[in-house]
Design a protein around this motif. Structure first.
Motif, PDB file in Angstrom:
ATOM      1  N   GLY A  80       0.838  -1.187   0.000  1.00 54.72           N
ATOM      2  CA  GLY A  80       0.000   0.000   0.000  1.00 54.72           C
ATOM      3  C   GLY A  80       0.872   1.236   0.000  1.00 54.72           C
ATOM      4  O   GLY A  80       2.082   1.158   0.219  1.00 54.72           O
ATOM      5  N   LEU A  81       0.280   2.372  -0.243  1.00 50.75           N
ATOM      6  CA  LEU A  81       1.019   3.634  -0.223  1.00 50.75           C
ATOM      7  C   LEU A  81       0.299   4.592   0.727  1.00 50.75           C
ATOM      8  O   LEU A  81      -0.689   5.222   0.346  1.00 50.75           O
ATOM      9  N   PRO A  82       0.766   4.684   1.966  1.00 47.00           N
ATOM     10  CA  PRO A  82       0.076   5.522   2.952  1.00 47.00           C
ATOM     11  C   PRO A  82       0.171   7.009   2.662  1.00 47.00           C
ATOM     12  O   PRO A  82      -0.606   7.794   3.179  1.00 47.00           O
ATOM     13  N   ALA A  83       1.135   7.418   1.855  1.00 46.72           N
ATOM     14  CA  ALA A  83       1.304   8.844   1.549  1.00 46.72           C
ATOM     15  C   ALA A  83       2.197   8.992   0.334  1.00 46.72           C
ATOM     16  O   ALA A  83       2.888   8.054  -0.057  1.00 46.72           O
ATOM     17  N   LEU A  84       2.171  10.172  -0.284  1.00 47.58           N
ATOM     18  CA  LEU A  84       3.160  10.476  -1.307  1.00 47.58           C
ATOM     19  C   LEU A  84       4.538  10.473  -0.656  1.00 47.58           C
ATOM     20  O   LEU A  84       4.716  11.014   0.438  1.00 47.58           O
ATOM     21  N   GLY A  85       5.497   9.872  -1.316  1.00 44.26           N
ATOM     22  CA  GLY A  85       6.800   9.700  -0.705  1.00 44.26           C
ATOM     23  C   GLY A  85       7.772  10.833  -0.988  1.00 44.26           C
ATOM     24  O   GLY A  85       7.413  11.877  -1.542  1.00 44.26           O
ATOM     25  N   HIS A  86       9.007  10.616  -0.575  1.00 41.54           N
ATOM     26  CA  HIS A  86      10.126  11.497  -0.873  1.00 41.54           C
ATOM     27  C   HIS A  86      11.241  10.642  -1.475  1.00 41.54           C
ATOM     28  O   HIS A  86      11.571   9.584  -0.933  1.00 41.54           O
ATOM     29  N   VAL A  87      11.801  11.093  -2.586  1.00 44.97           N
ATOM     30  CA  VAL A  87      13.004  10.460  -3.112  1.00 44.97           C
ATOM     31  C   VAL A  87      14.185  11.132  -2.429  1.00 44.97           C
ATOM     32  O   VAL A  87      14.291  12.365  -2.416  1.00 44.97           O
TER      33      VAL A  87
END
Length: 310
Positions: free
Chosen positions: A48-55
């Motif tokens: 799942g993806l709980p939030a937009l991430g950071h690279v």
């Protein structure tokens, strides 16, 4: 290899359903499928993806990149982590609930051994995710047969899972360990019946809260090189390029990011001589003003699953 892509499309597809879609004997499918799972060439997990991430792009001390990448791979907040060639020694993505992610970026990440310099690029939008990756092994008809029969969502829910019930949380935690866990076992772990466990899981998958798919060692597909491509695009052409990337099914991962680069893409190719193939021969590519391709020398985590040490 068709078995691998079938499990990538739907990690919970029964051997019977895969056999029907591929036109192969069910016993043969079951034998090959179980062999892939037992050898860990393929791992089926819930993602799942709980939030937009950071690279995050890191420069490390001499000889410390491997240690840094391995340390990152052990954190629950990290999605993927690579030791790379080029401008940075380690590139990774962090994706977690907002409070956990902020704490990780501001406190835990700077404390990871070996890091000399940190660059953080917030993800604005996901354009391609591994769950949509077309490995090019199954025919369009075979892929559709497996996907349609499962009633899977083509959407990706990006957002917190904090509001899920305790039972749904327990369901997700169990499936993160084994995406093919039986409904009976899922019911036992969540304190419900197998029928209720199936109903809740089907709903979460239809809503796009989670995807259950195979995490595959690309070398088993003959794809020995993973590339990371950074793209710079003039503002007036951002949406045109973004739409082109969305349509490019051979791209495994792509996001629009904030910072000096506008996009980052990840591809798997057969070897380094094939790096020119990471972008398709399409008109939108002409809008790219500059690009930077680096090669993953080592992968310590992919799709939230730590890899076996080498």
């Amino acid at each position: 290899m068709k078995m691998m892509e079938a499990l990538h499309v739907d990690g919970r597809a029964s051997w019977q359903r895969i056999a029907h879609a591929l036109g192969v004997n069910e016993r043969t499918v079951a034998r090959r499928g179980n062999a892939l799972l037992e050898s860990a060439t393929v791992q089926v997990v819930a993602i799942g993806l709980p939030a937009l991430g950071h690279v995050v792009a890191l420069r490390c001390g001499h000889g410390q990149a491997r240690m840094t990448s391995r340390a990152l791979s052990q954190h629950a907040a990290s999605h993927w982590a690579h030791v790379t060639t080029g401008d940075f020694d380690v590139v990774a993505e962090i994706t977690a609930e907002s409070q956990e992610e902020t704490s990780f970026l501001l406190e835990e990440l700077p404390a990871v051994a070996g890091i000399r310099d940190i660059r953080t690029y917030p993800v604005i939008e996901y354009l391609r995710l591994a769950r949509w990756w077309n490995l090019g092994i199954l025919s369009a008809h075979e892929r559709a047969a497996i996907r349609t029969s499962a009633g899977l969502s083509s959407n990706q829910h990006i957002g917190t899972t904090e509001n899920l019930t305790d039972r749904d949380q327990a369901l997700l935690q169990a499936l993160e360990l084994d995406g093919r866990m039986s409904y009976e076992e899922l019911g036992r772990r969540t304190g419900t019946s197998d029928v209720t466990a199936k109903r809740r899981l089907d709903a979460l998958r239809r809503e796009g809260v989670i995807a259950i798919r195979a995490v595959i060692d690309p070398e088993a597909l003959g794809l020995g090189t993973e590339t990371l491509t950074w793209l710079d695009v003039p503002p007036r052409h951002l949406e045109t390029v973004a739409e082109g990337i969305r349509r490019s099914e051979h791209i495994k991962y792509a996001s629009r990011i904030a910072g000096p680069w506008d996009f980052i893409l990840k591809n798997h190719v057969r070897d380094r001589t094939a790096t020119d193939e990471v972008l398709p021969d399409e008109p939108w590519v002409e809008h790219i003003t500059s690009m930077n391709i680096s090669v993953a020398l080592r992968t310590d985590k992919r799709s939230m699953v730590p890899t076996s040490p080498r």
